[in-house]
Structure formats: C-alpha cells, structure tokens
Write a protein that holds these residues in place. Structure first.
Motif, PDB file in Angstrom:
ATOM      1  N   TYR A  54      89.028 -46.390  -1.057  1.00 17.77           N
ATOM      2  CA  TYR A  54      87.680 -46.303  -1.618  1.00 17.77           C
ATOM      3  C   TYR A  54      87.305 -44.876  -2.005  1.00 17.77           C
ATOM      4  O   TYR A  54      86.700 -44.647  -3.060  1.00 17.77           O
ATOM      5  CB  TYR A  54      86.662 -46.849  -0.611  1.00 17.77           C
ATOM      6  N   ALA A  55      87.658 -43.905  -1.167  1.00 13.75           N
ATOM      7  CA  ALA A  55      87.269 -42.515  -1.437  1.00 13.75           C
ATOM      8  C   ALA A  55      87.856 -42.016  -2.750  1.00 13.75           C
ATOM      9  O   ALA A  55      87.189 -41.307  -3.515  1.00 13.75           O
ATOM     10  CB  ALA A  55      87.704 -41.616  -0.280  1.00 13.75           C
TER      11      ALA A  55
ATOM     12  N   ALA B 248      85.549 -42.319 -10.233  1.00 12.07           N
ATOM     13  CA  ALA B 248      84.394 -42.884 -10.939  1.00 12.07           C
ATOM     14  C   ALA B 248      83.279 -41.846 -11.102  1.00 12.07           C
ATOM     15  O   ALA B 248      82.674 -41.728 -12.178  1.00 12.07           O
ATOM     16  CB  ALA B 248      83.873 -44.099 -10.185  1.00 12.07           C
ATOM     17  N   ASP B 249      83.018 -41.077 -10.047  1.00 12.96           N
ATOM     18  CA  ASP B 249      81.967 -40.057 -10.118  1.00 12.96           C
ATOM     19  C   ASP B 249      82.344 -38.930 -11.076  1.00 12.96           C
ATOM     20  O   ASP B 249      81.493 -38.426 -11.816  1.00 12.96           O
ATOM     21  CB  ASP B 249      81.700 -39.485  -8.724  1.00 12.96           C
TER      22      ASP B 249
ATOM     23  N   LEU C 148      84.311 -39.215 -13.681  1.00  7.57           N
ATOM     24  CA  LEU C 148      84.199 -39.766 -15.035  1.00  7.57           C
ATOM     25  C   LEU C 148      82.747 -39.789 -15.490  1.00  7.57           C
ATOM     26  O   LEU C 148      82.429 -39.415 -16.630  1.00  7.57           O
ATOM     27  CB  LEU C 148      84.781 -41.182 -15.057  1.00  7.57           C
ATOM     28  N   ASP C 149      81.864 -40.202 -14.604  1.00  9.38           N
ATOM     29  CA  ASP C 149      80.436 -40.241 -14.941  1.00  9.38           C
ATOM     30  C   ASP C 149      79.909 -38.856 -15.283  1.00  9.38           C
ATOM     31  O   ASP C 149      79.161 -38.682 -16.251  1.00  9.38           O
ATOM     32  CB  ASP C 149      79.658 -40.840 -13.762  1.00  9.38           C
ATOM     33  N   SER C 150      80.316 -37.847 -14.522  1.00 11.94           N
ATOM     34  CA  SER C 150      79.844 -36.484 -14.783  1.00 11.94           C
ATOM     35  C   SER C 150      80.401 -35.936 -16.091  1.00 11.94           C
ATOM     36  O   SER C 150      79.758 -35.132 -16.765  1.00 11.94           O
ATOM     37  CB  SER C 150      80.216 -35.559 -13.622  1.00 11.94           C
ATOM     38  N   VAL C 151      81.609 -36.377 -16.460  1.00 11.32           N
ATOM     39  CA  VAL C 151      82.203 -35.945 -17.734  1.00 11.32           C
ATOM     40  C   VAL C 151      81.391 -36.491 -18.896  1.00 11.32           C
ATOM     41  O   VAL C 151      81.057 -35.759 -19.840  1.00 11.32           O
ATOM     42  CB  VAL C 151      83.674 -36.403 -17.828  1.00 11.32           C
ATOM     43  N   TYR C 152      81.064 -37.766 -18.850  1.00  9.97           N
ATOM     44  CA  TYR C 152      80.280 -38.365 -19.931  1.00  9.97           C
ATOM     45  C   TYR C 152      78.880 -37.748 -20.024  1.00  9.97           C
ATOM     46  O   TYR C 152      78.332 -37.554 -21.115  1.00  9.97           O
ATOM     47  CB  TYR C 152      80.167 -39.877 -19.737  1.00  9.97           C
ATOM     48  N   LYS C 153      78.310 -37.408 -18.869  1.00  7.98           N
ATOM     49  CA  LYS C 153      76.969 -36.797 -18.856  1.00  7.98           C
ATOM     50  C   LYS C 153      77.013 -35.293 -19.106  1.00  7.98           C
ATOM     51  O   LYS C 153      75.957 -34.674 -19.298  1.00  7.98           O
ATOM     52  CB  LYS C 153      76.299 -37.063 -17.504  1.00  7.98           C
TER      53      LYS C 153
ATOM     54  N   MET D  68      81.362 -32.041  -6.714  1.00  8.69           N
ATOM     55  CA  MET D  68      82.182 -33.145  -6.214  1.00  8.69           C
ATOM     56  C   MET D  68      83.659 -32.729  -6.102  1.00  8.69           C
ATOM     57  O   MET D  68      84.370 -33.193  -5.217  1.00  8.69           O
ATOM     58  CB  MET D  68      82.027 -34.391  -7.095  1.00  8.69           C
ATOM     59  N   ILE D  69      84.114 -31.828  -6.973  1.00  7.37           N
ATOM     60  CA  ILE D  69      85.492 -31.342  -6.887  1.00  7.37           C
ATOM     61  C   ILE D  69      85.675 -30.513  -5.617  1.00  7.37           C
ATOM     62  O   ILE D  69      86.671 -30.658  -4.892  1.00  7.37           O
ATOM     63  CB  ILE D  69      85.869 -30.526  -8.145  1.00  7.37           C
ATOM     64  N   ILE D  70      84.703 -29.658  -5.315  1.00  8.34           N
ATOM     65  CA  ILE D  70      84.759 -28.856  -4.090  1.00  8.34           C
ATOM     66  C   ILE D  70      84.732 -29.754  -2.860  1.00  8.34           C
ATOM     67  O   ILE D  70      85.515 -29.581  -1.919  1.00  8.34           O
ATOM     68  CB  ILE D  70      83.590 -27.858  -4.050  1.00  8.34           C
TER      69      ILE D  70
END
Length: 387
Positions: free
Chosen positions: A309-310, A316-317, A319-324, A333-335
């Motif tokens: 899940y992690a 998913a998170d 990808l969402d930040s890339v589109y936004k 989130m990378i850190i």
C-alpha cells in the motif's frame, strides 16, 4: 563500520552477500522504494534472470559439474557440496585460459589474479534460473538438497545390479543416476580442461529450447527475443509491434512506469543538490512537459502486479502532484518517502552528512527491468546458435 551477520545457512549467506554486492553499484540504489514494482515486472518480462548473472555459459557448466561430482564416489551430500564449490573455483582458470582476453563476465577472474576465490559461487547466482528454465527438474529444490540427491542417486546406482541388454528405461534420464535432477545436457568435450566462456552450438540450442519451453519462461519477452534472435541494443528499442498482445501489454506497462518514475528520481536529485543542480532542474521541466501531455494509466501498471500500500500511495500522490505542478507537495512527499524507506540512512534528511555529486546524480537512468543482463544471455545464445 563493519557489517556482520549470523551464518545460518549457505543460501541465507549468499542472499546477504548478493545484497551487499548490489549496494556497491549505482544501479542498485532504491531511495524511493520502487524496487518491488521494478522486480515484479522484471520477473514477468525476464524470469530466471538476476542482475548479478554474467554469462549464459554457467547455465550448462553447473549441470556438467553435478554430473562429474556423481562419479567421484564421494562420502556424503556435504562432500558433494564441497567438491562442487572447489571445482567451481578451478573452472575460473580454465575459462580464463580458453577464452579470448576481451571476453567479460568470467566470475572470479579478478579474484584469480589476486590468488583468492570468490565467496559467491556461480551455482548460487544461477540456481534460481536453473530452476526457472527447468534445467533443474525439481522446481523447489535447494542447492544443498540437490547435493544430497546427487550423492544418494550415485549410491543407488553403484549398488544396483547392471541392467541386461533387454532392459529399457521409460525416461531417457532414468538410468543416468543423478542426472534425473537435470534436463539432459552432457558436454561433447573435456569441459574441465577446454571450456571457454562462449557457448557451443549444442549448448546454445539446449538453452534456447529450455527457455522457450519451460512453463515459467515460455511466452515471455525473454523467450521471444531468443526465439526470434532479436539482439536489441536497449529496452526501449524492443520492437513492440511484433509482440503478441499480452506480451506487448506487459512491456508497455513496464516502459510506461519507467518513463513515469524517472521524474521522481530527477526531482530527488534537485532536492539532494539543495536546488543547485540546474541541469536536473532543466531535466525535470522537460520531463514534466512531455509527461503531462501523454497518456499514463498508473492503475493498470499497479493492477498487473502485487504491491504494498505504501508504494502504491507514493506513486499515486507523486502523479497527482505532477499533474497539479505542486512542487512543494512533491518535494515533501519525496523526502518523507525516502525517510520511510531508508530510515536513518535517508540522504535528504541529513544534508550535513551526505554530499551531492553533480557529476553523478543518483538513480538518473530509466529502469530496464534486468534487460541489460538478459541481453548478455541472449547475445551468448544467439552467437552460439550461429556458430
């Protein structure tokens, strides 16, 4: 700092040695914990292949050595084990002597120059592949268990009465003592004295047949490339249009994930450099511009495999930040992801301890799902077939 471990068994020991070896190479870095996805697709596309395999020859040398061990009248399975590992060491000099000086991938070549033996033997490195391609006919058997079976079979053969001319075997390997462990492949030359790292035609035909017909490797990209003698230069150059539907689907999903996750690794380097690496900044901007204008189905990528899940949430998170185009959320989130994966070894959390190398960005390459190793095996087989 010294690293130690409790030596419970040979197989556990070799797993640890393999891990330590991989930690010394750039391609093994997995700061963001995407290895579970990478390895799952590697197993789909190139089953039986590992990144520490070097040449196809070892897939036949190991059965040869087992066959020879069975004829040594050894006292136990442990003695078979000892004989095999000793003779794997002896094979290094044979392979070096009979191979062209430009040939690479001879395991132990550098150690030979230093008059020592490698700790991880070819039998350990190739054992899973031998089982995957059904060269070892018992799917779940360990190397140690195979040594015991070899000794036991040899004992029974020695004790058995000779068969008369009228007797026959239903299985072509049933009367060959230990060779029931292996699909029949016997050298037609004195391999202990004259073996080179390249394959003979007979050996190449054997490996091509096993890989293209074994249950776990048939109908895979690996088998397809061997069957059609396709020697592609890179993972991206594989001719997708001629692949069967399911094979093409898996290949494109893997390729899509590679194109996607490289963005996270580029961004990782930007953070690691304290936003000073302008080349990485340009790389990220170029990547994002291209990526947001293409189709990408993350759900399809992840639904094809088993994944925790992690890792799913991170992908998913991100990808969402890339589109936004939310760079702050992306970097946070990378850190956090590296800290969750690496703990105290997370570089981004210790800027004073780890220094960024502008000449060698971290993980700045696209995943190829073990294609590099598979290509070497494929090359060896194709050359052997043509020879």
């Amino acid at each position: 700092m010294q690293i130690g471990f409790i030596d419970f068994s040979k197989e556990e020991r070799n797993k640890i040695l393999a891990t330590l070896k991989l930690l010394g190479t750039q391609t093994a870095l997995d700061e963001l914990g995407i290895g579970v996805i990478r390895d799952a697709y590697a197993d789909i596309l190139f089953p039986g292949i590992s990144t520490i395999q070097t040449r196809a020859k070892y897939f036949v040398l190991i059965p040869y050595l087992f066959k020879r061990a069975a004829n040594q009248k050894l006292s136990s399975g442990r003695a078979v084990h000892k004989w095999l590992t000793a003779n794997e060491d002896k094979m290094v000099e044979t392979l070096v002597r009979n191979s062209d000086s430009k040939e690479t991938g001879i395991i132990g070549k550098n150690a030979l120059k230093q008059k020592r033996a490698v700790k991880m033997k070819p039998s350990s490195i190739y054992w899973n592949g031998l089982r995957t391609f059904e060269i070892v006919r018992s799917a779940g058997i360990s190397f140690s268990a195979a040594c015991n079976v070899t000794w036991s079979s040899a004992q029974k053969k020695n004790e058995a009465e000779p068969k008369t001319d009228g007797d026959s075997f239903d299985d072509m390997t049933a009367g060959q003592g230990n060779s029931v462990l292996f699909s029949p492949i016997l050298p037609d030359y004195d391999f202990e004295k004259t073996a080179a790292i390249t394959l003979t035609r007979k050996e190449a035909e054997f490996l091509a047949d096993k890989i293209t017909k074994a249950l776990l490797s048939q109908n895979t990209l690996f088998a397809f490339l061997i069957e059609h003698k396709l020697n592609c230069n890179s993972f991206d150059e594989i001719p997708v249009d001629i692949l069967a539907h399911e094979m093409r689907h898996d290949y494109l999903l893997a390729k899509d994930f590679s194109d996607f996750i490289i963005g996270a690794h580029i961004r990782y380097n930007i953070i690691f450099s304290n936003y000073q690496d302008e080349e990485m900044v340009d790389e990220f901007n170029s990547w994002r511009t291209m990526f947001v204008n293409r189709d990408f189905d993350l759900a399809a990528v992840l639904d094809r495999i088993s994944c925790n899940y992690a890792t799913v949430k991170f992908c998913a998170d991100f990808l969402d930040s890339v589109y936004k185009n939310d760079l702050q959320a992306m970097d946070e989130m990378i850190i956090a992801r590296e800290k969750a994966v690496k703990g105290d070894r997370a570089k981004l959390c210790k800027p004073n301890e780890y220094q960024y190398n502008f000449d060698r960005p971290v993980h700045f390459y696209r995943l190829d799902f073990r294609f590099g190793t598979a290509k070497t095996i494929i090359d060896d087989i194709i050359k052997g077939l043509e020879g």
